[in-house]
Design an enzyme around this catalytic site. Sequence first.
Site, short mmCIF file in Angstrom:
data_model
loop_
_atom_site.label_atom_id
_atom_site.label_comp_id
_atom_site.label_asym_id
_atom_site.label_seq_id
_atom_site.Cartn_x
_atom_site.Cartn_y
_atom_site.Cartn_z
N CYS A 42 10.76 -1.03 -2.52
CA CYS A 42 9.36 -0.96 -2.93
C CYS A 42 9.03 0.45 -3.43
CB CYS A 42 8.45 -1.32 -1.75
SG CYS A 42 6.69 -1.35 -2.19
N ASP A 44 6.49 2.06 -2.78
CA ASP A 44 5.70 2.74 -1.75
C ASP A 44 6.26 4.14 -1.44
OD1 ASP A 44 4.71 3.51 0.94
OD2 ASP A 44 3.86 1.49 0.97
N ARG A 46 6.20 5.86 1.04
CA ARG A 46 6.73 6.05 2.40
C ARG A 46 8.13 5.48 2.57
NH1 ARG A 46 1.73 3.01 4.95
NH2 ARG A 46 2.28 1.76 3.12
N HIS A 98 9.61 -3.63 3.30
CA HIS A 98 9.08 -2.87 4.44
C HIS A 98 7.83 -3.55 4.97
CE1 HIS A 98 5.62 -0.83 2.33
NE2 HIS A 98 6.31 -1.23 1.30
N CYS A 101 3.56 -3.55 3.71
CA CYS A 101 3.64 -3.42 2.25
C CYS A 101 2.31 -3.84 1.60
CB CYS A 101 4.78 -4.29 1.73
SG CYS A 101 5.01 -4.17 -0.06
CO CO Z 1 5.55 -1.98 -0.42
#
Ligand code: CO
Length: 207
Positions: A42, A44, A46, A98, A101
Amino acid sequence: MKTLKYLFERNFIWSKSVRKREPVFFKNLSKQQAPEYLWIGCSDSRVPANQIVNLPPGEVFVHRNIANVVVHTDLNCLSVIQYAVEVLKVKHIIICGHYGCGGITAALENHEHGLIDNWLRHIKDVIRFNEEQFTGLEHQAKLDLLCELNVKEQVTNVCNTTIVQNAWKQGRKLSVHGWIYNIDNGILKDLESGIASDVMPENEQDD
Ligand code: CO
């Protein structure tokens, strides 16, 4: 005008510290890359691929998009998979989702977000394919389940690409793994939905 000066300073400090530890690190790396892993994860912030598995530059070939989706017609993702499998000859493809998400959350809820709703449609399909598993669950449990089921669906999609199918037909050792990352504690979990070429039944490998 040099903008974001702070980031250039951070970059210089990092580069210097790597060269101090291993003077030939960048020189060696600049000659070639030979990663064993393709990471599809992803976007993302993080969930940074190399950091999570604690590997240095040169070890992981990476593709990231919102909610780690592998769409059969996504030329960007398919090109990454083709280059990784056919040119770099990676041995493992890791689909890593994750918990928590945002893409998954948005797919489960019914608010409009604009263009991205078309992308999230692929995740809504995952809900539709597995509808019975969601009945009776609390909202959080639904979200966690969808994060996991989405990874499993994308493992199937990667396995069904002509690229992976051809690699297996050629007898190549190539495994596809489905993992999920917990942003609460930084721990990875194998969803055990992966497929390895050496455990494929012979008739599936050869036809
Ligand atoms: Co995500």
